[in-house]
Design an enzyme around this catalytic site. Structure first.
Site, PDB file in Angstrom:
ATOM      1  N   THR A 119       0.677  -1.203   0.036  1.00  0.00           N
ATOM      2  CA  THR A 119      -0.135  -0.085  -0.071  1.00  0.00           C
ATOM      3  C   THR A 119       0.975   1.422  -0.185  1.00  0.00           C
ATOM      4  O   THR A 119       0.312   2.284   0.185  1.00  0.00           O
ATOM      5  CB  THR A 119      -0.897   0.088   1.188  1.00  0.00           C
ATOM      6  OG1 THR A 119       0.054  -0.010   2.471  1.00  0.00           O
ATOM      7  CG2 THR A 119      -1.727  -1.108   1.445  1.00  0.00           C
ATOM      8  N   GLU A 120       1.920   1.104  -0.143  1.00  0.00           N
ATOM      9  CA  GLU A 120       2.994   2.414  -0.026  1.00  0.00           C
ATOM     10  C   GLU A 120       2.556   3.449  -0.992  1.00  0.00           C
ATOM     11  O   GLU A 120       2.829   4.763  -0.602  1.00  0.00           O
ATOM     12  CB  GLU A 120       4.734   1.668  -0.269  1.00  0.00           C
ATOM     13  CG  GLU A 120       5.214   0.978   0.655  1.00  0.00           C
ATOM     14  CD  GLU A 120       4.922  -0.366   0.638  1.00  0.00           C
ATOM     15  OE1 GLU A 120       5.441  -1.334   0.930  1.00  0.00           O
ATOM     16  OE2 GLU A 120       3.918  -0.880  -0.365  1.00  0.00           O
ATOM     17  N   VAL A 121       2.093   3.159  -2.203  1.00  0.00           N
ATOM     18  CA  VAL A 121       1.677   4.452  -3.177  1.00  0.00           C
ATOM     19  C   VAL A 121       0.533   5.334  -2.426  1.00  0.00           C
ATOM     20  O   VAL A 121       0.520   6.413  -2.793  1.00  0.00           O
ATOM     21  CB  VAL A 121       1.181   3.976  -4.494  1.00  0.00           C
ATOM     22  CG1 VAL A 121       2.513   3.454  -5.255  1.00  0.00           C
ATOM     23  CG2 VAL A 121       0.090   2.892  -4.452  1.00  0.00           C
TER      24      VAL A 121
END
Length: 261
Positions: free
Chosen positions: A133-135
């Site tokens: 989920t980094e984006v």
């Protein structure tokens, strides 16, 4: 309380992430303890196989909230050094000279997905959830990317890196992150079955077989170290960028980032 629990059963060493109150999220202490435990397991001739798991309901939620707060205010150099420590952990797991099994007892996000991808075999409970989920924070899964791409392929990685979507255990198995999905109550039985298969093979042959598979895929430890250094530079730069700062700040403040519609 130790951030890692190490238990031996005959020739099997189980290493459990032990911060259940924060879903086994990473901080500096856990990264250091887990790296040390893996190095020790790799050097111990009495250990034939390593099982990596989590205590409590989750495998690993990825980055610890307080750790993220500290990194949001850290310099680019400090962020680079922090990323290199995580990179060294995952690289140690990838090249451990023993068979490794991820016993995925629950949810895994971010760096937790990286640990699963770096193991030789991954077996998960059917209720587990996963995400890169980094984006959503204005970041990328830089340090774990080589391991995730090797596990699920470039095509699936492009989709999941870009969307940051949450996916279930069946999808994790379909794309190659997990090798097998079982009911939670059958997880230990599935792990034991795999350990029995591993116990029938020669330990030297297993070491060579593991290196053979990696070598045929063009993966070697020296090259991995160079890639990790480049990726640590990337994530450090993004964390201190305007977008990264906005994403981290929004997450910590529990609000939507400015770019979210």
């Amino acid at each position: 309380m130790s951030a890692v629990l190490v238990t031996d059963r005959a020739a099997v060493r189980q290493i459990a992430l032990n911060r259940p109150e924060v879903h086994n999220a990473f901080d500096d202490g856990l990264i250091a303890e887990l790296t040390s435990a893996l190095v020790e397991a790799g050097r111990d001739d009495a250990v034939r196989a390593v099982v990596l798991t989590g205590t409590g309901a989750s495998f690993s939620a990825g980055a610890d909230l307080n750790w993220m707060r500290g990194m949001a205010g850290a310099s680019e150099q400090e962020n680079r050094e922090d990323s290199l420590r995580l990179a060294a952990l995952v690289r140690t797991l990838q090249f451990l000279p023993k068979p490794t099994i991820a016993r995925v007892n629950g949810a895994a996000y971010g760096g937790g997905v990286g640990l699963i991808a770096a193991c030789d075999i991954a077996i998960g409970a059917d209720g587990a959830k996963f995400g890169l989920t980094e984006v959503k924070l204005g970041l990328v899964p830089a340090v774990i990317s080589p391991y995730v791409v090797a596990a699920i392929g470039v095509r699936q990685a492009r989709r999941l890196f870009l969307t940051g979507e949450i996916f279930d255990a069946a999808e994790a198995c379909r794309i190659g992150l997990l090798h097998r999905v079982v009911p939670a109550e059958g997880l230990d039985e599935a792990i034991d079955f795999t350990l029995k298969l591993l116990a029938k093979a020669g330990p030297q042959a297993q070491r060579e077989a593991k290196q053979l598979a990696l070598r045929m895929a063009g993966i070697d430890e020296k090259g991995a170290g160079a890639i990790d250094a480049d990726n640590a530079e990337l994530i450090a730069r993004l964390r201190v960028s305007a977008e990264g700062q906005e994403g981290l700040g929004a997450f910590l403040d529990k609000r939507a980032p400015l770019w979210a519609s």
